[in-house]
Design an enzyme around this catalytic site. Structure first.
Site, PDB file in Angstrom:
ATOM      1  N   GLN A 164     -22.216 -16.822 -17.628  1.00 51.80           N
ATOM      2  CA  GLN A 164     -22.895 -16.540 -16.353  1.00 51.80           C
ATOM      3  C   GLN A 164     -22.356 -15.262 -15.715  1.00 51.80           C
ATOM      4  O   GLN A 164     -21.374 -14.684 -16.178  1.00 51.80           O
ATOM      5  CB  GLN A 164     -22.729 -17.728 -15.406  1.00 51.80           C
ATOM      6  CG  GLN A 164     -21.273 -18.094 -15.140  1.00 51.80           C
ATOM      7  CD  GLN A 164     -21.118 -19.508 -14.600  1.00 51.80           C
ATOM      8  OE1 GLN A 164     -22.071 -20.099 -14.126  1.00 51.80           O
ATOM      9  NE2 GLN A 164     -19.914 -20.042 -14.664  1.00 51.80           N
ATOM     10  N   ASP A 217     -15.221 -24.661  -9.175  1.00 48.07           N
ATOM     11  CA  ASP A 217     -14.534 -23.978  -8.083  1.00 48.07           C
ATOM     12  C   ASP A 217     -13.377 -24.810  -7.529  1.00 48.07           C
ATOM     13  O   ASP A 217     -12.617 -24.344  -6.682  1.00 48.07           O
ATOM     14  CB  ASP A 217     -15.520 -23.623  -6.961  1.00 48.07           C
ATOM     15  CG  ASP A 217     -16.320 -24.821  -6.488  1.00 48.07           C
ATOM     16  OD1 ASP A 217     -15.836 -25.955  -6.638  1.00 48.07           O
ATOM     17  OD2 ASP A 217     -17.446 -24.620  -5.985  1.00 48.07           O
ATOM     18  N   ASP A 258     -19.313 -28.288 -22.751  1.00 44.61           N
ATOM     19  CA  ASP A 258     -20.682 -28.541 -22.327  1.00 44.61           C
ATOM     20  C   ASP A 258     -20.768 -30.028 -21.952  1.00 44.61           C
ATOM     21  O   ASP A 258     -20.358 -30.888 -22.730  1.00 44.61           O
ATOM     22  CB  ASP A 258     -21.631 -28.210 -23.483  1.00 44.61           C
ATOM     23  CG  ASP A 258     -22.913 -27.560 -22.994  1.00 44.61           C
ATOM     24  OD1 ASP A 258     -23.390 -27.973 -21.924  1.00 44.61           O
ATOM     25  OD2 ASP A 258     -23.429 -26.667 -23.688  1.00 44.61           O
ATOM     26  N   ASP A 313     -21.964 -32.258 -10.238  1.00 45.95           N
ATOM     27  CA  ASP A 313     -22.221 -31.128  -9.342  1.00 45.95           C
ATOM     28  C   ASP A 313     -22.623 -29.907 -10.171  1.00 45.95           C
ATOM     29  O   ASP A 313     -21.848 -28.983 -10.360  1.00 45.95           O
ATOM     30  CB  ASP A 313     -20.948 -30.858  -8.517  1.00 45.95           C
ATOM     31  CG  ASP A 313     -21.193 -29.879  -7.373  1.00 45.95           C
ATOM     32  OD1 ASP A 313     -22.374 -29.567  -7.110  1.00 45.95           O
ATOM     33  OD2 ASP A 313     -20.212 -29.426  -6.765  1.00 45.95           O
TER      34      ASP A 313
END
Lengths: 498, 492
Positions: free
Chosen positions: A234, A288, A342, A360
């Site tokens: 990403q 995060d 994954d 999430d």
């Protein structure tokens, strides 16, 4: 001599058309609706040319001198038009006004060119030859420009540099005219000096064009970019404005440090506080570390397993001091085990059981991510729930993506669980939704860890109330072989952004 | 000048699974070594494709153990063989099974046995994931293979009329899978004209409609519209009424089913044993393969039927069996093409290409992120006489076919040569039975399809076309026939 004159006509015609095409293309890129943009720009441009032609009758003397100045002006205005428009779009509200103003100025100047030129040379040739030749080369130039523009200029030079290049041609024509019309000009040396200044400015612009577009693009993120990295999976961008740090993944906002506590407290506490003695917690996504920060507020939790695809992401939130300040160094806790994998295959192959499972993931914007919102996935996750266990799912906005939200809720239900949907207001996101699910009746907790800023025992039941504009909708479940959610999500967000 | 020649990355690969050389030994009546041992066994199954494996599955499931399956190749599976590399497993030919309808009772029973169908629900992980299919036409991709963009009013009208006709045929319940269950006089009448002629009779001439139907026939039968009988063309559409969005598929295609079957009956399967002679002897049969001579009460002949006259002593040559030659390729991609064009899709088809497009082996992965993959590329050499196409198939070397395939892909993915690191090719001269005009109703086929005597024919080509369900049906039915007649004491 004659042929040089007519090549001049060809060049100035090409320049004029290029500026018009640049404006039309830029407006289509930046504003959309190419039909509207091209129609209005061509209309304004042609109309302005008419004004220019009408104005030409008021020019009596010094035709050649004025022609040279018009070429110089065109070189400057046209050459910098594209760069100016880019910067205006990024830094001001006046993009459209500036665009039409530029189109009109350029149109007037172009409209002056041909009548003046024809008058300058009318004494040299028969009038009918002048008209025939000038117009022939004018149209030839237009054809050349209209072919060059899409095939060579836009793909290889880009809009900013194409405009600059043709500005240079205009200024070149001016310079060259001081020789062609030398007998009709006074003070040619001064004129040539001006020409060289304009040429130098445009050449600098051509070389520095990249910096101009860069400056414009930087400004598309509202705040200063403090970190940007393309990982294998990403595009991670962190921005900062005063004390507000924002994380973007593939340009989608993930959190704002100013209000993320609302999101993460709401994600964790209604579920985790309702479990009698939670010992083992699983987090899927959440690289995060902010959800883990909330989980670590429960001393009875013995281990937290976090599965996130991107090792760069978890490493960043383990090592960067500013970011570990946000997640309270949650990844450094000895209770926390970070696994970079994954999620779906991991859930399929792992056999551990957990008391609380947090899901999430990024929103279901494509079919690959959509797999993580299917009955098959929730069934696989449910196998990891302990007897009294609960899971909570980030489920997009029940306000902006109401169909999607209730589709996710239905999917979890069809995977064989009892569902408890709830929502919360997060200023940087808007209304946001979650679904709690488990195998038993759920009751909101009567006690919470100390120090929470948003979630509290008294107001918690209200989170589970949905006002009419977010009320449940009857939706089909999302399945691996029939991913209705991706279509719904796409449609929901299209509807509000038209 | 200091300019380097523009070079493309090396692509490795070669031909694999070449079995026609063994077939040609039979054709040319080569001499085989004499048997040096005799094995007495009540049932011998010849051929380890889906028909043979299904016969074995049925025998085994009934508790019967006194049988052996002889397979010519080193790997069982026939058209459902599969391969594997460091990225994924991938199919070599058959790669899906449509979600079986209620009438396909044996297929449903198999899938219940394999855990694919549980309490009337199909396991989502084995149903083809979204997005299933896409078509490249007019320079862009659309979802689904039936053309939906650029249709004129009359195109739409013809699609609609065809749908109505198919609906009417479906309502008769005479178009079924397996085909034997519903086959009727009406079916026989439709078998007398080609699908192309039937369409003309019904004023369906839309170029787009015909392209689509021709694609379907090439894909399922390896035949063009005019090489396919109207019955087979209609059967393709009217026989299916899926209760669930499918099809069923796995990374290795139907190779997944082969593996599950082999887990159950693998110990009865002997690979690398080519049967070269079958002889009637008293009330039984002698089967010769390798160093052994098998004395059997029943032989279930599940190998391609066209080979039978070369094996079975005294059998007349066959006249009505036609087969399509196929080329399949497995391409290893180190990255996806830059203009892949959509979310990763299972099956990609190009309009107006002679090939059938490609299937992505990693589509059925549960991962959200895939870097490298394997594409299985399909090419039925349908246009023109089959024998000529077979010669063409065998005469081109690997480089020739590699370039032909890349050329086709380049139309859609210009940088494909930069993505592919390996391409293996499989050539099958007689890949699939072709349901040409009169094939299904031919007396020769009807008679072989009827189970009688002790030599039981079970290959799917007896249905006129090669699909999983027909092979499985014939294998199971032949096994039941043999089971009912083999002496009771031998039931385990």
């Amino acid at each position: 001599m004659g042929i040089l004159l007519f090549i001049t006509v060809l060049l100035i015609a090409a320049c004029g058309l290029i500026y018009e095409l640049v404006a039309g293309t830029l407006a289509s890129y930046l504003l959309g609706d190419s039909v509207l943009q091209f129609s209005t720009i061509i209309g304004c441009y042609l109309f302005a040319m008419g004004i220019g032609s009408a104005l030409s009758r008021y020019i009596d003397r010094g035709l050649a001198y004025r022609f040279v100045w018009i070429e110089l002006l065109l070189g400057v205005v046209g050459g910098f038009s594209s760069a100016l428009l880019f910067l205006a779009f990024a830094y001001s509200q006046g993009f459209q006004f500036l665009m039409y103003a530029l189109v009109i100025v350029i149109g007037v100047l172009v409209g002056l060119e041909i009548p003046l030129l024809m008058r300058i040379i009318r004494d040299r040739y028969h009038f009918r030859d002048v008209v025939a030749h000038v117009l022939t080369f004018d149209y030839l130039g237009a054809l050349g420009a209209s072919l060059l523009f899409p095939i060579l200029l836009v793909p290889h030079l880009g809009l900013v540099r194409s405009a600059m290049l043709f500005g240079i041609l205009n200024a070149g024509v001016a310079l060259w005219s001081t020789w062609i019309f030398a007998n009709q000009l006074a003070r040619t040396a001064v004129l040539r000096g001006f020409c060289l200044v304009v040429l130098a400015a445009l050449c600098t612009g051509l070389v520095e064009a990249k910096r101009i577009t860069q400056a414009a693009e930087d400004n598309i993120y509202a705040d200063e970019i403090i970190f940007a990295r393309d990982t294998h999976y990403q595009h991670i961008v962190l921005t900062r404005f005063k004390d507000d740090i924002r994380l973007f993944l593939n340009s989608h906002l993930q959190f704002s440090s100013r209000d993320e506590y609302r999101y993460h407290e709401a994600l964790i506490h209604p579920g985790l506080s309702a479990i009698a003695a939670p010992r083992r917690v699983l987090v899927l996504g959440g690289g995060d570390g902010l959800a883990v920060r909330e989980i670590l507020k429960y001393p009875q939790v013995e281990s937290v397993t976090l599965v996130d695809l991107d090792p760069e992401m978890t490493r960043l939130f383990t090592t960067n001091p500013m970011l570990t300040g946000l997640n309270h160094q949650s990844f450094l806790s000895p209770k926390v085990h970070v696994i970079n994998a994954d999620a779906f295959p991991w859930v399929e192959s792992n056999t551990d059981s957990f008391d609380f499972i947090v899901i999430d993931f990024p929103d279901p914007t494509n079919y690959s991510l959509g797999k993580l919102y299917t009955t098959a996935f929730y069934k696989a996750v449910a196998r990891h729930l302990s007897e009294q266990g609960l899971m909570v799912v980030q489920s997009t906005s029940p306000m902006f993506a109401r169909d999607s939200y209730w589709c996710i809720a239905e999917t979890i239900k069809q995977a064989g669980m009892l569902i408890n949907p709830y929502h919360v207001y997060v200023p940087s996101f808007g209304e946001w939704g979650f679904v709690l699910a488990g195998h038993h009746e759920y009751r909101t907790p009567t006690s919470l860890p100390p120090g929470l800023r948003f979630v509290n025992v008294k107001d918690m039941p209200a989170l589970f109330q949905f006002p009419p504009d977010m009320a449940p909708m009857s939706m089909p479940p999302n399945r691996l072989n029939d991913q209705v959610l991706v279509h719904l999500y796409d449609q929901d967000w299209k509807d509000i952004s038209h | 000048m200091g300019l380097a020649a523009k070079s493309e990355p090396q692509i490795a690969g070669g031909f694999v699974n070449e079995s026609f050389t063994q077939g040609h030994l039979l054709r040319d009546r080569a001499a085989f070594a004499a048997a040096n041992r005799v094995e007495k066994i009540p049932i011998v199954i010849v051929g380890g494709g889906i028909a043979g494996l299904s016969a074995a599955w049925r025998l085994h499931k009934s508790g019967f153990r006194d049988f052996v399956l002889l397979e010519m190749c080193d790997q069982a599976g026939g058209n459902s063989r599969w391969g594997e590399n460091e990225i994924t497993r991938y199919p070599w030919a058959a790669h899906y099974v449509p979600v079986p309808g209620r009438k396909a009772i044996y297929v449903r029973e198999l899938f219940e046995d394999l855990g694919v169908l549980k309490d009337g629900k199909w396991d989502e992980r084995y149903l083809c994931f979204t997005p299933q299919e896409r078509l490249f036409l007019y320079g862009r991709w659309q979802e689904g293979i039936e053309p939906a963009i650029g249709l004129t009013r009359s195109d739409r009208d013809e699609f609609r009329r065809l749908e109505e006709q198919i609906g009417a045929f479906r309502a008769t319940s005479r178009f079924t899978v397996p085909m034997e269950v519903g086959f009727s006089q009406e079916s026989a009448n439709l078998d007398r004209i080609s699908f192309a002629d039937w369409l003309s009779e019904h004023r369906m001439n839309s170029r787009v409609l015909r392209w689509y139907l021709n694609y379907c026939c090439r894909d399922d039968y390896g035949a063009t519209l005019d090489q396919t009988s109207a019955w087979a063309g209609i059967q393709y559409f009217a026989s299916r009424e899926p209760e669930e969005k499918g099809p069923l598929t796995w990374p290795e295609g139907n190779g997944w089913i082969v593996q599950r079957l082999m887990e159950r009956i693998g110990s009865f399967v002997r690979t690398g044993r080519m049967v070269h002679r079958i002889v009637q002897s008293g009330s039984g049969l002698k089967v010769y393969a390798g160093d052994a001579e098998y004395h059997a009460d029943f032989v279930i002949y599940a190998a391609p039927t066209f080979l039978a006259p070369y094996l079975v002593e005294g059998m007349m040559p066959l006249k009505t069996f036609e087969y399509s030659p196929w080329l399949t390729a497995n391409l290893t991609l180190d990255r996806l093409p830059k203009n892949y064009g959509s979310d990763p899709t299972w099956d990609s088809v190009f309009m107006d290409s002679p090939t059938l497009g490609y299937v992505d082996a990693t589509h059925q992965t549960l991962r959200t992120h895939v870097d490298r993959t394997v594409w299985t590329f399909y090419w039925a050499l349908a246009e023109g006489p089959a024998s000529q196409n077979r010669r063409m198939l065998l005469s081109g070397n690997w480089g020739y076919w590699k370039d032909a395939i890349l050329h086709d892909l380049e139309r859609v993915h210009p940088d494909i040569r930069q993505c592919v690191s390996r391409m293996d090719l499989m050539r099958m001269g007689h890949a699939m039975a072709r349901p040409s005009v009169g094939a299904v109703t031919s007396p020769e086929r009807r008679s072989l399809a009827k189970l009688h005597g002790n030599l039981l024919f079970a290959n799917s080509d007896l249905s006129g076309f090669s699909i999983f369900e027909e092979a499985q049906y014939r294998g199971v039915v032949a096994a039941e026939h043999a089971l009912a007649r083999v002496s009771g004491s031998k039931r385990g």
